[in-house]
Design a protein around this motif. Structure first.
Motif, PDB file in Angstrom:
ATOM      1  N   ASN A   1      13.493   8.535   2.144  1.00 27.34           N
ATOM      2  CA  ASN A   1      12.326   8.974   2.897  1.00 27.34           C
ATOM      3  C   ASN A   1      12.654  10.287   3.595  1.00 27.34           C
ATOM      4  OD1 ASN A   1       9.771   8.974   3.995  1.00 27.34           O
ATOM      5  ND2 ASN A   1      10.251   7.500   5.617  1.00 27.34           N
ATOM      6  N   GLN A   2      11.633  10.939   4.086  1.00 24.65           N
ATOM      7  CA  GLN A   2      11.835  12.187   4.805  1.00 24.65           C
ATOM      8  C   GLN A   2      11.530  11.996   6.279  1.00 24.65           C
ATOM      9  OE1 GLN A   2       9.183  13.931   2.002  1.00 24.65           O
ATOM     10  NE2 GLN A   2      10.722  15.288   1.184  1.00 24.65           N
ATOM     11  N   GLU A   3      11.937  12.964   7.075  1.00 22.82           N
ATOM     12  CA  GLU A   3      11.725  12.891   8.522  1.00 22.82           C
ATOM     13  C   GLU A   3      10.235  12.722   8.823  1.00 22.82           C
ATOM     14  OE1 GLU A   3      12.933  16.435  10.475  1.00 22.82           O
ATOM     15  OE2 GLU A   3      12.379  15.710  12.465  1.00 22.82           O
ATOM     16  N   HIS A   4       9.951  11.892   9.821  1.00 14.12           N
ATOM     17  CA  HIS A   4       8.555  11.673  10.191  1.00 14.12           C
ATOM     18  C   HIS A   4       8.243  12.395  11.493  1.00 14.12           C
ATOM     19  CE1 HIS A   4       4.721   9.565  10.433  1.00 14.12           C
ATOM     20  NE2 HIS A   4       4.975   9.346  11.715  1.00 14.12           N
ATOM     21  N   VAL A   5       7.211  13.203  11.472  1.00 15.92           N
ATOM     22  CA  VAL A   5       6.758  13.871  12.697  1.00 15.92           C
ATOM     23  C   VAL A   5       5.269  13.604  12.883  1.00 15.92           C
ATOM     24  CG1 VAL A   5       8.469  15.712  12.570  1.00 15.92           C
ATOM     25  CG2 VAL A   5       6.254  16.039  11.490  1.00 15.92           C
ATOM     26  N   GLN A   6       4.801  13.771  14.100  1.00 15.21           N
ATOM     27  CA  GLN A   6       3.393  13.529  14.389  1.00 15.21           C
ATOM     28  C   GLN A   6       2.506  14.359  13.467  1.00 15.21           C
ATOM     29  OE1 GLN A   6       2.283  13.893  18.502  1.00 15.21           O
ATOM     30  NE2 GLN A   6       0.097  13.968  18.051  1.00 15.21           N
ATOM     31  N   GLY A   7       1.559  13.682  12.839  1.00 17.47           N
ATOM     32  CA  GLY A   7       0.635  14.377  11.955  1.00 17.47           C
ATOM     33  C   GLY A   7       1.189  14.628  10.567  1.00 17.47           C
ATOM     34  N   GLY A   8       2.428  14.191  10.341  1.00 18.46           N
ATOM     35  CA  GLY A   8       3.050  14.427   9.035  1.00 18.46           C
ATOM     36  C   GLY A   8       2.831  13.301   8.050  1.00 18.46           C
ATOM     37  N   CYS A   9       1.710  12.594   8.204  1.00 19.28           N
ATOM     38  CA  CYS A   9       1.441  11.404   7.381  1.00 19.28           C
ATOM     39  C   CYS A   9       1.348  11.699   5.896  1.00 19.28           C
ATOM     40  CB  CYS A   9       0.117  10.770   7.790  1.00 19.28           C
ATOM     41  SG  CYS A   9      -0.141  10.597   9.533  1.00 19.28           S
ATOM     42  N   MET A  10       1.017  12.928   5.554  1.00 20.33           N
ATOM     43  CA  MET A  10       0.831  13.228   4.144  1.00 20.33           C
ATOM     44  C   MET A  10       2.155  13.511   3.435  1.00 20.33           C
ATOM     45  SD  MET A  10      -2.328  12.769   3.588  1.00 20.33           S
ATOM     46  CE  MET A  10      -2.252  11.540   4.860  1.00 20.33           C
ATOM     47  N   VAL A  11       3.238  13.637   4.193  1.00 23.27           N
ATOM     48  CA  VAL A  11       4.542  13.879   3.563  1.00 23.27           C
ATOM     49  C   VAL A  11       4.939  12.702   2.665  1.00 23.27           C
ATOM     50  CG1 VAL A  11       7.007  14.245   3.963  1.00 23.27           C
ATOM     51  CG2 VAL A  11       5.326  15.499   5.327  1.00 23.27           C
ATOM     52  N   PRO A  12       4.934  11.453   3.164  1.00 24.91           N
ATOM     53  CA  PRO A  12       5.258  10.343   2.252  1.00 24.91           C
ATOM     54  C   PRO A  12       4.208  10.132   1.173  1.00 24.91           C
ATOM     55  CG  PRO A  12       4.681   9.511   4.442  1.00 24.91           C
ATOM     56  CD  PRO A  12       4.818  10.990   4.562  1.00 24.91           C
ATOM     57  N   VAL A  13       2.954  10.461   1.457  1.00 26.48           N
ATOM     58  CA  VAL A  13       1.910  10.338   0.431  1.00 26.48           C
ATOM     59  C   VAL A  13       2.254  11.240  -0.752  1.00 26.48           C
ATOM     60  CG1 VAL A  13      -0.519  10.788  -0.126  1.00 26.48           C
ATOM     61  CG2 VAL A  13       0.088   9.710   2.066  1.00 26.48           C
ATOM     62  N   ASN A  14       2.568  12.480  -0.453  1.00 27.61           N
ATOM     63  CA  ASN A  14       2.897  13.418  -1.535  1.00 27.61           C
ATOM     64  C   ASN A  14       4.225  13.066  -2.195  1.00 27.61           C
ATOM     65  OD1 ASN A  14       0.566  15.039  -1.318  1.00 27.61           O
ATOM     66  ND2 ASN A  14       1.419  16.086   0.456  1.00 27.61           N
ATOM     67  N   LEU A  15       5.177  12.576  -1.385  1.00 26.70           N
ATOM     68  CA  LEU A  15       6.482  12.186  -1.932  1.00 26.70           C
ATOM     69  C   LEU A  15       6.320  11.085  -2.980  1.00 26.70           C
ATOM     70  CD1 LEU A  15       9.649  12.283  -1.761  1.00 26.70           C
ATOM     71  CD2 LEU A  15       9.463  10.505  -0.002  1.00 26.70           C
ATOM     72  N   LEU A  16       5.556  10.051  -2.636  1.00 24.65           N
ATOM     73  CA  LEU A  16       5.377   8.937  -3.583  1.00 24.65           C
ATOM     74  C   LEU A  16       4.513   9.347  -4.773  1.00 24.65           C
ATOM     75  CD1 LEU A  16       5.015   5.854  -1.186  1.00 24.65           C
ATOM     76  CD2 LEU A  16       7.065   6.792  -2.270  1.00 24.65           C
ATOM     77  N   SER A  17       3.530  10.182  -4.503  1.00 23.40           N
ATOM     78  CA  SER A  17       2.705  10.675  -5.614  1.00 23.40           C
ATOM     79  C   SER A  17       3.538  11.493  -6.589  1.00 23.40           C
ATOM     80  CB  SER A  17       1.549  11.515  -5.056  1.00 23.40           C
ATOM     81  OG  SER A  17       0.766  12.042  -6.099  1.00 23.40           O
ATOM     82  N   ASP A  18       4.402  12.350  -6.046  1.00 24.96           N
ATOM     83  CA  ASP A  18       5.249  13.181  -6.898  1.00 24.96           C
ATOM     84  C   ASP A  18       6.226  12.344  -7.723  1.00 24.96           C
ATOM     85  OD1 ASP A  18       4.015  15.411  -5.922  1.00 24.96           O
ATOM     86  OD2 ASP A  18       5.611  15.965  -4.526  1.00 24.96           O
ATOM     87  N   ASN A  19       6.516  11.124  -7.235  1.00 23.56           N
ATOM     88  CA  ASN A  19       7.431  10.251  -7.951  1.00 23.56           C
ATOM     89  C   ASN A  19       6.699   9.193  -8.775  1.00 23.56           C
ATOM     90  OD1 ASN A  19      10.554  10.636  -7.208  1.00 23.56           O
ATOM     91  ND2 ASN A  19       9.287  11.309  -5.479  1.00 23.56           N
ATOM     92  N   SER A  20       5.439   9.485  -9.075  1.00 22.49           N
ATOM     93  CA  SER A  20       4.640   8.674 -10.013  1.00 22.49           C
ATOM     94  C   SER A  20       4.467   7.220  -9.593  1.00 22.49           C
ATOM     95  CB  SER A  20       5.280   8.725 -11.415  1.00 22.49           C
ATOM     96  OG  SER A  20       5.420  10.054 -11.850  1.00 22.49           O
ATOM     97  N   VAL A  21       4.378   6.994  -8.276  1.00 20.44           N
ATOM     98  CA  VAL A  21       4.147   5.635  -7.778  1.00 20.44           C
ATOM     99  C   VAL A  21       2.677   5.265  -7.975  1.00 20.44           C
ATOM    100  CG1 VAL A  21       4.038   4.247  -5.656  1.00 20.44           C
ATOM    101  CG2 VAL A  21       6.059   5.660  -6.141  1.00 20.44           C
ATOM    102  N   ASN A  22       2.442   4.015  -8.376  1.00 17.08           N
ATOM    103  CA  ASN A  22       1.075   3.523  -8.577  1.00 17.08           C
ATOM    104  C   ASN A  22       0.620   2.583  -7.470  1.00 17.08           C
ATOM    105  OD1 ASN A  22       2.577   3.313 -11.541  1.00 17.08           O
ATOM    106  ND2 ASN A  22       0.694   4.509 -11.506  1.00 17.08           N
ATOM    107  N   ALA A  23       1.596   1.898  -6.841  1.00 14.76           N
ATOM    108  CA  ALA A  23       1.233   0.884  -5.850  1.00 14.76           C
ATOM    109  C   ALA A  23       2.260   0.868  -4.722  1.00 14.76           C
ATOM    110  CB  ALA A  23       1.173  -0.494  -6.505  1.00 14.76           C
ATOM    111  N   LEU A  24       1.777   0.614  -3.529  1.00 17.15           N
ATOM    112  CA  LEU A  24       2.619   0.570  -2.329  1.00 17.15           C
ATOM    113  C   LEU A  24       2.335  -0.740  -1.607  1.00 17.15           C
ATOM    114  CD1 LEU A  24       4.365   2.193  -0.132  1.00 17.15           C
ATOM    115  CD2 LEU A  24       2.153   2.889   0.822  1.00 17.15           C
ATOM    116  N   ILE A  25       3.407  -1.371  -1.097  1.00 19.76           N
ATOM    117  CA  ILE A  25       3.229  -2.614  -0.335  1.00 19.76           C
ATOM    118  C   ILE A  25       3.633  -2.349   1.112  1.00 19.76           C
ATOM    119  CG2 ILE A  25       3.799  -5.052  -0.113  1.00 19.76           C
ATOM    120  CD1 ILE A  25       4.808  -4.971  -3.030  1.00 19.76           C
ATOM    121  N   VAL A  26       2.692  -2.541   2.042  1.00 26.88           N
ATOM    122  CA  VAL A  26       2.974  -2.265   3.453  1.00 26.88           C
ATOM    123  C   VAL A  26       2.676  -3.489   4.309  1.00 26.88           C
ATOM    124  CG1 VAL A  26       2.439   0.197   3.209  1.00 26.88           C
ATOM    125  CG2 VAL A  26       0.623  -1.402   3.876  1.00 26.88           C
TER     126      VAL A  26
END
Lengths: 128, 134
Positions: free
Chosen positions: A48-73
């Motif tokens: 994972n990458q560092e999390h900062v306020q408002g940086g919610c799209m960082v993991p979204v793009n990270l998982l998208s770039d790695n061809s993820v189809n489903a996430l369990i939270v």
């Protein structure tokens, strides 16, 4: 799920025998599970990458770039949920179990439900 | 090119930061209500919107919720006088970048630019350990 790639926010080094992180944005790693013909084909780890306020799209793009189809939270904020939906990643919900493997098997078996918009929480995370 | 949407009942709240928007590659558009903001967002893509917490037809929080359904990638900043802790509680799930005072100044813009640069840097540091099977 017959085919695809599942991501699970994880503590420590992750892996199928690891535990899930309650706050997906702050997780140490994502455990990635490739599924083929309804079977677990491969397990890999994505830092994972560092999390900062408002940086919610960082993991979204990270998982998208790695061809993820489903996430369990265990929980998720409105913005990242909308982000995942908009990049085509389905978000599933389980706030009861800390272990990774059983929730992965349940998703593959079609036993997990997608999180709904009214189940979102503040802080981008939730408690299991 | 950065497209910025400004949403407030009175345009004058942005007076002190107008010079920051006159630079090359930045375009701004101002609207005075949440409904006009949503209408604008429905046909034009913005990178950032800066909104007042209190709007004549909707709260800023509600506007952000509705805007996320259209484009979650757009960053948001809220003009609010809430104490920092209360603001964090109220908005974090919505992924708000930053809280601005009710009449922001140039230092607030500099802080915002620094924060955006930090996020860009993090996003560029993909460190995939893909392949380390378990």
């Amino acid at each position: 799920m017959e085919n695809g790639k599942i991501a699970i926010p994880s503590n420590g080094q992750g892996g199928l025998d690891g535990t899930r992180a309650g706050h997906f944005g702050h997780c140490d790693v994502f455990t990635l599970v490739d599924v083929e013909n309804g079977e677990i084909k491969e397990v890999s780890i994505l830092q994972n990458q560092e999390h900062v306020q408002g940086g919610c799209m960082v993991p979204v793009n990270l998982l998208s770039d790695n061809s993820v189809n489903a996430l369990i939270v265990g929980g998720i904020g409105m913005r990242p949920l909308m982000g995942f939906k908009q990049v085509g990643i389905d978000v599933y919900h389980d706030d009861q179990r800390a272990e990774i493997e059983p929730v992965v098997k349940d998703l593959i078996a079609g036993k997990l439900t997608e999180i709904s918009n009214d189940q979102v929480c503040g802080g981008g995370g939730g408690q299991m | 090119m950065a497209n910025i949407l400004l949403v407030s009942q009175e345009k004058t709240v942005f007076k002190k930061i107008e010079p920051a928007f006159s630079k090359d590659k930045t375009t701004t558009q101002w609207v005075d209500s949440a409904q006009k903001a949503l209408s604008t967002l429905s046909h034009k893509k913005f990178d950032l919107f800066i909104i007042s917490e209190e709007l004549p037809d909707m709260t800023g929080r509600k506007l952000i919720e509705k805007a996320l359904f259209q484009d979650a990638m757009m960053n948001s900043v809220v003009l609010s006088q809430l104490p920092h802790k209360d603001f964090h509680e109220a908005y974090e799930g919505l992924g708000v970048l930053m809280q601005f005072p009710l009449e922001p100044g140039m230092q607030d813009i500099r802080n915002l630019m620094d924060h955006l640069d930090r996020i860009d840097k993090i996003a560029g540091e993909t460190n995939s350990l893909k392949g380390e099977g378990n």
